[in-house]
Design an enzyme around this catalytic site. Structure first.
Site, PDB file in Angstrom:
ATOM      1  N   HIS A 120       0.809  -1.217   0.000  1.00  0.00           N
ATOM      2  CA  HIS A 120       0.000   0.000   0.000  1.00  0.00           C
ATOM      3  C   HIS A 120       0.847   1.274   0.000  1.00  0.00           C
ATOM      4  O   HIS A 120       0.312   2.376  -0.176  1.00  0.00           O
ATOM      5  CB  HIS A 120      -0.947   0.004   1.211  1.00  0.00           C
ATOM      6  CG  HIS A 120      -2.300   0.562   0.898  1.00  0.00           C
ATOM      7  ND1 HIS A 120      -2.502   1.582   0.003  1.00  0.00           N
ATOM      8  CD2 HIS A 120      -3.530   0.230   1.360  1.00  0.00           C
ATOM      9  CE1 HIS A 120      -3.783   1.877  -0.066  1.00  0.00           C
ATOM     10  NE2 HIS A 120      -4.449   1.058   0.746  1.00  0.00           N
ATOM     11  N   ARG A 121       2.149   1.142   0.154  1.00  0.00           N
ATOM     12  CA  ARG A 121       3.018   2.322   0.017  1.00  0.00           C
ATOM     13  C   ARG A 121       3.162   2.703  -1.456  1.00  0.00           C
ATOM     14  O   ARG A 121       3.363   3.874  -1.782  1.00  0.00           O
ATOM     15  CB  ARG A 121       4.420   2.030   0.577  1.00  0.00           C
ATOM     16  CG  ARG A 121       4.475   1.649   2.037  1.00  0.00           C
ATOM     17  CD  ARG A 121       5.884   1.198   2.413  1.00  0.00           C
ATOM     18  NE  ARG A 121       6.339   0.083   1.581  1.00  0.00           N
ATOM     19  CZ  ARG A 121       7.580  -0.400   1.590  1.00  0.00           C
ATOM     20  NH1 ARG A 121       8.493   0.138   2.393  1.00  0.00           N
ATOM     21  NH2 ARG A 121       7.916  -1.407   0.809  1.00  0.00           N
TER      22      ARG A 121
END
Length: 478
Positions: free
Chosen positions: A451-452
């Site tokens: 999710h980064r």
């Protein structure tokens, strides 16, 4: 003169390896590039070829032992062929020499470690002497002076002791080499180590006073002279720890090393450095299954090509990446690196643990090349000999949990990538088609993503595109 061959770095900066099995023995005459030993690194099984021709003077490391890169593993020449303890002898100071330059064969083929193609099998001459002692430790081999040969007469009382009656076995000391170790072949030593037994506590019954495989098994099962001697000498605790043998053990202890240890380290690193998010999607793959059946029946891709639903999933992933390139990326420092190529990883369960080799350039492959790539990758993985280069450089991965009868999962991302897709089993389920409920082939897809690097929109669009390609496989051929 003698030459010691150290364990080389077989690639990817690996620092250690396990000695799995020797392909030569003391006294063998070997040729350049002949396979000497099979080793297991943290990534795969590798065969090491000989850097020079000559006679094997000593095997310096036992099977089952873990050693660091640079440790001497075999010595050529410099051994007394008539000595019972030739394999335990260390070279005299100043006798080490470097291998001759060149040494390549006429074909110029290269192996994984860069020595060249395989040569013919070894030419073995008969061994002399009563028996061969256990190989010396690498540290001893590099510094100790050459050990004297054991007198031939010393083998006589050893053999006599081995044939002593069972009731007197407790008073009989097990046979040992001049190094103080009991005589036993490397595979027997490894078996005893795996069973948690002390070789010194086992009475040997071999013809030359060595501990045999049957001796070890008898000790493990609590029967025979070996078990009697162990109990009488107070060393029975080692045999007792093995329980009632393989069929009655309450515990099994598996060495945590090699491929399994490296994969565990990679998964811990991934799980605790990447914020994972997982999404799921049920997909009607009835048309995909019909397409697979047509490809199988027509053999359109080739007589020897195996076709499976995984082929269409792989093609759908490559197709969806082209439509959502950000999913095919990774985070490097302060930059997100979006890769314009797809090196498609296929998670493979092997007898030595999970590995993730990848198909290079999958984005540019048609169905035939992709099917051949999956087939070759799978065969190599099952053999345990996938080279490190095939396990590096992946950009996105597929894990086929459906092959184990599992519907879905939340897989951990392979380090260096941003996403992994899990492909669940295909089952007949009731499905709404138009206004009717009909049986259809249904599977569940799940994607775990970093999710980064990617947000929910990118993950969702990618997953939806993979599903769309499997619902209508004709889209994948455009």
């Amino acid at each position: 003169m003698s030459f010691e061959f150290p364990l080389p770095d077989v690639g990817e900066g690996l620092t250690e390896a396990d000695i799995v099995s020797w392909k030569v023995a003391v006294g063998d005459t070997v040729t350049v590039n002949q396979i000497l030993v099979e080793i297991e690194t943290a990534k795969s099984l590798v065969e090491l070829p000989s850097p020079q021709a000559g006679e094997v003077g000593a095997l310096l490391v036992e099977e089952g032992q873990t050693i660091e890169v640079g440790t001497p593993i075999i010595r050529f020449g410099g051994a007394d062929s008539g000595s019972d303890n030739a394999s335990a002898s260390a070279p005299a100071a100043g006798e080490t020499q470097t291998p001759a330059e060149g040494g390549g064969d006429a074909e110029g083929g290269a192996t994984l470690v860069g020595y060249g193609a395989k040569a013919a099998s070894s030419k073995r001459r008969p061994r002399k002497g009563a028996g061969v002692a256990a190989p010396a430790k690498p540290s001893q081999a590099s510094a100790a002076p050459e050990a004297p040969s054991a007198p031939a007469a010393a083998a006589t009382p050893v053999a006599a002791a081995a044939t002593a009656p069972v009731e007197n076995a407790a008073a009989t000391a097990p046979a040992t080499a001049s190094s103080g170790k009991p005589l036993a072949k490397p595979p027997v030593r490894k078996l005893a180590k795996d069973l948690g037994l002390d070789l010194a506590a086992i009475v040997p019954t071999g013809s030359r006073g060595e501990v045999t495989r049957d001796d070890v098994k008898a000790a493990a099962s609590g029967t025979g002279a070996a078990a009697t001697a162990a109990a009488a000498s107070g060393a029975g605790s080692a045999a007792a720890s093995a329980g009632a043998g393989p069929s009655g053990e309450l515990e099994e202890r598996i060495p945590f090393k090699g491929v399994a240890k490296m994969m565990a380290k990679a998964m811990v690193e991934s799980a605790f450095t990447m914020p994972h998010v997982t999404e799921f999607l049920d997909v009607d793959v009835t048309e995909t299954m019909a397409f697979v059946r047509r490809l199988k029946s027509t053999k359109f891709l080739g007589e020897d090509i195996k076709v499976s639903p995984l082929l269409l999933v792989a093609k759908a992933v490559a197709w969806a990446v082209a439509r959502n390139p950000r999913i095919n990326s990774c985070l490097e420092g302060e930059e997100i690196v979006v890769k314009k190529y797809v090196n498609l990883g296929i998670a493979a369960a092997t007898p030595r643990g999970l590995i993730v080799p990848n198909i290079k350039g999958a984005h540019a492959m048609g169905l035939t090349d992709l099917a051949q790539g999956i087939q070759d990758l799978t065969a190599l993985a099952r053999s345990g000999k996938t080279p490190p280069a095939d396990q590096s450089g992946g950009t996105i991965t597929i894990t086929n949990v459906g092959v184990f009868g599992v519907d879905a999962g939340t897989p951990i991302i392979n380090p260096g990538e941003a996403a992994i897709l899990a492909f669940g089993q295909i089952r007949k389920k009731p499905w709404v088609v138009g206004d009717e409920i009909v049986p259809r082939d249904i599977t569940t897809l799940s994607v775990s993503a970093d999710h980064r690097v990617v947000d929910g929109e990118i993950i969702s669009k990618f997953l939806a595109d993979v599903g769309r390609g499997l619902e209508d496989p004709t889209l994948l051929l455009v």
